[in-house]
Design an enzyme around this catalytic site. Structure first.
Site, PDB file in Angstrom:
ATOM      1  N   SER A 124       0.832  -1.204   0.000  1.00  0.00           N
ATOM      2  CA  SER A 124       0.000   0.000   0.000  1.00  0.00           C
ATOM      3  C   SER A 124       0.866   1.254   0.000  1.00  0.00           C
ATOM      4  O   SER A 124       1.968   1.257   0.570  1.00  0.00           O
ATOM      5  CB  SER A 124      -0.856  -0.008   1.268  1.00  0.00           C
ATOM      6  OG  SER A 124      -1.436   1.251   1.495  1.00  0.00           O
ATOM      7  N   TYR A 149      -1.457  -1.153  10.952  1.00  0.00           N
ATOM      8  CA  TYR A 149      -1.776  -1.745   9.648  1.00  0.00           C
ATOM      9  C   TYR A 149      -0.683  -1.373   8.632  1.00  0.00           C
ATOM     10  O   TYR A 149      -0.144  -2.231   7.931  1.00  0.00           O
ATOM     11  CB  TYR A 149      -3.156  -1.248   9.163  1.00  0.00           C
ATOM     12  CG  TYR A 149      -3.309  -1.287   7.665  1.00  0.00           C
ATOM     13  CD1 TYR A 149      -3.535  -2.492   7.009  1.00  0.00           C
ATOM     14  CD2 TYR A 149      -3.186  -0.122   6.901  1.00  0.00           C
ATOM     15  CE1 TYR A 149      -3.636  -2.535   5.616  1.00  0.00           C
ATOM     16  CE2 TYR A 149      -3.285  -0.156   5.527  1.00  0.00           C
ATOM     17  CZ  TYR A 149      -3.515  -1.363   4.883  1.00  0.00           C
ATOM     18  OH  TYR A 149      -3.593  -1.404   3.527  1.00  0.00           O
ATOM     19  N   LYS A 153       2.344  -3.728   6.523  1.00  0.00           N
ATOM     20  CA  LYS A 153       2.666  -3.708   5.083  1.00  0.00           C
ATOM     21  C   LYS A 153       4.163  -3.445   4.899  1.00  0.00           C
ATOM     22  O   LYS A 153       4.829  -4.107   4.102  1.00  0.00           O
ATOM     23  CB  LYS A 153       1.853  -2.626   4.361  1.00  0.00           C
ATOM     24  CG  LYS A 153       0.354  -2.908   4.277  1.00  0.00           C
ATOM     25  CD  LYS A 153       0.060  -4.052   3.348  1.00  0.00           C
ATOM     26  CE  LYS A 153      -1.414  -4.388   3.247  1.00  0.00           C
ATOM     27  NZ  LYS A 153      -1.671  -5.689   2.631  1.00  0.00           N
TER      28      LYS A 153
HETATM   29  C1  UD1 Z   1      -6.691   4.861   3.940  1.00  0.00           C
HETATM   30  C2  UD1 Z   1      -5.540   4.394   4.817  1.00  0.00           C
HETATM   31  C3  UD1 Z   1      -4.605   3.556   4.005  1.00  0.00           C
HETATM   32  C4  UD1 Z   1      -5.335   2.427   3.313  1.00  0.00           C
HETATM   33  C5  UD1 Z   1      -6.447   2.995   2.450  1.00  0.00           C
HETATM   34  C6  UD1 Z   1      -7.268   1.881   1.837  1.00  0.00           C
HETATM   35  C7  UD1 Z   1      -5.096   6.061   6.570  1.00  0.00           C
HETATM   36  C8  UD1 Z   1      -4.135   7.077   7.078  1.00  0.00           C
HETATM   37  N1  UD1 Z   1      -4.806   5.510   5.403  1.00  0.00           N
HETATM   38  O1  UD1 Z   1      -6.168   5.757   2.984  1.00  0.00           O
HETATM   39  O2  UD1 Z   1      -3.625   3.024   4.871  1.00  0.00           O
HETATM   40  O3  UD1 Z   1      -4.435   1.684   2.526  1.00  0.00           O
HETATM   41  O4  UD1 Z   1      -7.311   3.781   3.276  1.00  0.00           O
HETATM   42  O5  UD1 Z   1      -7.970   2.379   0.739  1.00  0.00           O
HETATM   43  O6  UD1 Z   1      -6.092   5.790   7.179  1.00  0.00           O
HETATM   44  N2  UD1 Z   1     -12.542  11.170   3.696  1.00  0.00           N
HETATM   45  C9  UD1 Z   1     -13.556  12.023   4.080  1.00  0.00           C
HETATM   46  N3  UD1 Z   1     -14.678  11.486   4.630  1.00  0.00           N
HETATM   47  C10 UD1 Z   1     -14.839  10.139   4.829  1.00  0.00           C
HETATM   48  C11 UD1 Z   1     -13.790   9.270   4.419  1.00  0.00           C
HETATM   49  C12 UD1 Z   1     -12.658   9.824   3.885  1.00  0.00           C
HETATM   50  O7  UD1 Z   1     -13.452  13.237   3.926  1.00  0.00           O
HETATM   51  O8  UD1 Z   1     -15.877   9.720   5.349  1.00  0.00           O
HETATM   52  C13 UD1 Z   1     -11.328  11.732   3.057  1.00  0.00           C
HETATM   53  C14 UD1 Z   1     -10.039  11.495   3.834  1.00  0.00           C
HETATM   54  O9  UD1 Z   1      -9.820  12.501   4.761  1.00  0.00           O
HETATM   55  C15 UD1 Z   1      -9.018  11.466   2.683  1.00  0.00           C
HETATM   56  C16 UD1 Z   1      -9.803  10.889   1.509  1.00  0.00           C
HETATM   57  O10 UD1 Z   1     -11.181  11.088   1.825  1.00  0.00           O
HETATM   58  O11 UD1 Z   1      -8.629  12.776   2.351  1.00  0.00           O
HETATM   59  C17 UD1 Z   1      -9.562   9.406   1.287  1.00  0.00           C
HETATM   60  O12 UD1 Z   1      -9.769   8.700   2.497  1.00  0.00           O
HETATM   61  P1  UD1 Z   1      -9.800   7.105   2.563  1.00  0.00           P
HETATM   62  O13 UD1 Z   1     -10.699   6.582   1.513  1.00  0.00           O
HETATM   63  O14 UD1 Z   1     -10.083   6.711   3.983  1.00  0.00           O
HETATM   64  O15 UD1 Z   1      -8.321   6.668   2.152  1.00  0.00           O
HETATM   65  P2  UD1 Z   1      -6.892   7.126   2.746  1.00  0.00           P
HETATM   66  O16 UD1 Z   1      -7.036   7.832   4.038  1.00  0.00           O
HETATM   67  O17 UD1 Z   1      -6.149   7.811   1.645  1.00  0.00           O
END
Ligand code: UD1
Length: 338
Positions: A124, A149, A153
Site C-alpha cells: 500500500s 496496519y 505492510k
Molecule cells: C486509507 C488508509 C490507508 C489504506 C487505504 C485503503 C489512513 C491514514 N490511510 O487511505 O492506509 O491503505 O485507506 O484504501 O487511514 N474522507 C472524508 N470522509 C470520509 C472518508 C474519507 O473526507 O468519510 C477523506 C479522507 O480525509 C481522505 C480521503 O477522503 O482525504 C480518502 O480517504 P480514505 O478513503 O479513507 O483513504 P486514505 O485515508 O487515503
C-alpha cells in the site's frame, strides 16, 4: 499459470481472479472469509464461466496451506490475505502484527517447501507515510507509517525482500496500491466493507443510496486546491490488471521489485463528490467536519516505473470509477452478501 490468491474472495482478489482468467491464467482461492464471503467466489465463477478451487483456510495455518500446495501446486502466488482496517489496527495492534506477519511467514515457508518461486504482494502507498515530495516515486523514503496496519505492510515488504535476497530463484513484486475504488462492470463483485465504511468511495455510495445521511468531509484546510484531501483513486479493474502484468514480469526476473499502482492524478474529496454526482445524476449530501487524525494533505503516484517495466498503465477514468461504484452499490443493496 495457476495462481494462488490468498484472500482471493475479497474486494481486490475477486477482481484479480477475473482478470487472470481473461488473460488465460487460472486461479485457486484461499480465504478464511473474515472480511469476505463464498458468494463472491460464486460471482467470480458466474463472470468467468469457470469453476474455481476454493479453500476455506487461514493462511497462518501452515498445515492447511501445505495441503493446498500439495494438491494444487500453484506456479505463483498473489498474497492479499490480511487485516486492513486502519482504526482497528490502532486498537488491536498485536492482532494485526500476529495475523498479517504470521500468514506471510507461513506462506513463504510453504512456497519454499514446494519450490513456488513467484510472489506478488499486495502492499500500500501507506508505507510512504507523509510524502516529502509529489508525485511519489518508488525511490521515496518508506516507513514512518501512522498505524500498525501500515507497519505490517512495511514489515512484510522487508520480510519478502530478505527471503528473495536469500533465495536467488525467488521473484517477488511488491505492489504499492494507491486508493482502489470502483467495481467490475457487471455489478456482480465489488467492495463490501463491514459496518460503516471508513474509506471515502464506499461512504459516498451509501449516502447516495440513502443508507447514510451525509458524508463528513474531513477538513477543508489542507494545502490542496480546494482545501480537502487529495488522493490517487484507481479503478480496481486497472489495479487487477496490474497484477497480471506483474505476473509476466515475475516470469523473467528474480529478486524484488517495487511498483506503484496509481493513475498519477490526484483528486480532492470535493472533486470526488462532484464527479460522483455528475457521473450518476444523484446528489451526495455532505458537511465539512474537523480533520481525521493521521490524514495527510495529498498523496499521488508517479506510475512511470510500472508503465516502463510492466507495460501497464491505468486506463479507466474518474467517471468509470464513479459509475461502476454506484452500479455495484445499487446491485448489492439487495441483502445478498458478495
Ligand atoms: C486509507 C488508509 C490507508 C489504506 C487505504 C485503503 C489512513 C491514514 N490511510 O487511505 O492506509 O491503505 O485507506 O484504501 O487511514 N474522507 C472524508 N470522509 C470520509 C472518508 C474519507 O473526507 O468519510 C477523506 C479522507 O480525509 C481522505 C480521503 O477522503 O482525504 C480518502 O480517504 P480514505 O478513503 O479513507 O483513504 P486514505 O485515508 O487515503
Amino acid at each position: 499459470m495457476k495462481v494462488l490468491l490468498t484472500g482471493g474472495a475479497g474486494y481486490i482478489g475477486s477482481h484479480i481472479a477475473v482478470e487472470l482468467y481473461s488473460a488465460g491464467h487460472t486461479a485457486v482461492i484461499a480465504d478464511n472469509f473474515v472480511n469476505s464471503s463464498p458468494e463472491a467466489v460464486a460471482r467470480i465463477e458466474q463472470i468467468t464461466g469457470r469453476r474455481i478451487p476454493l479453500y476455506e483456510i487461514d493462511v497462518c495455518d501452515k498445515t492447511a496451506l501445505s495441503e493446498l500446495f500439495e494438491k494444487e501446486r500453484p506456479d505463483a502466488v498473489v498474497h492479499l490475505a490480511g487485516l486492513k482496517a486502519v482504526g482497528e489496527s490502532v486498537a488491536k495492534p498485536l492482532l494485526y502484527y500476529r495475523n498479517n506477519i504470521d500468514s506471510t511467514l507461513s506462506l513463504l515457508e510453504v512456497m519454499a517447501e514446494y519450490g513456488c518461486e513467484k510472489l506478488i504482494f499486495s502492499s500500500s502507498a501507506t508505507v510512504y507515510g507523509a510524502p516529502k515530495t509529489l508525485p511519489i516515486t518508488e525511490e521515496a523514503e518508506a516507513g514512518g507509517c501512522t498505524n500498525p496496519y501500515g507497519w505490517t505492510k512495511y514489515m512484510i515488504e522487508r520480510i519478502i525482500e530478505g527471503a528473495a535476497a536469500a533465495n536467488p530463484k525467488l521473484s517477488a513484486v511488491l505492489l504499492r496500491y494507491f486508493n482502489p475504488v470502483g467495481a467490475h462492470s457487471s455489478g456482480l463483485i465489488g467492495e463490501r466493507p463491514n459496518g460503516i465504511p471508513n474509506n471515502l468511495m464506499p461512504y459516498i455510495c451509501k449516502v447516495a443510496g440513502g443508507e447514510l445521511a451525509q458524508l463528513s468531509v474531513f477538513g477543508n484546510d489542507y494545502n490542496t486546491h480546494d482545501g480537502t484531501g487529495v488522493r490517487d483513486y484507481i479503478h480496481v479493474v486497472d489495479l487487477a490488471k496490474g497484477h497480471v502484468a506483474a505476473l509476466g514480469y515475475c516470469s523473467d526476473h528474480t529478486g524484488t521489485e517495487i511498483f506503484n499502482l496509481g493513475t498519477g492524478t490526484g483528486y480532492s474529496v470535493l472533486d470526488m463528490v462532484k464527479a460522483f454526482e455528475r457521473a450518476n445524476g444523484v446528489p451526495v449530501a455532505y458537511r465539512i467536519t474537523p480533520r481525521r487524525p493521521g490524514d495527510i494533505d495529498a498523496c499521488y503516484a508517479d506510475p512511470a516505473k510500472a508503465e516502463k517495466l510492466l507495460g501497464w498503465k491505468a486506463e479507466l477514468n474518474l467517471d468509470d470509477m464513479c459509475r461502476d461504484s454506484w452500479n455495484w452499490q445499487k446491485n448489492s443493496s439487495d441483502g445478498k452478501k458478495a
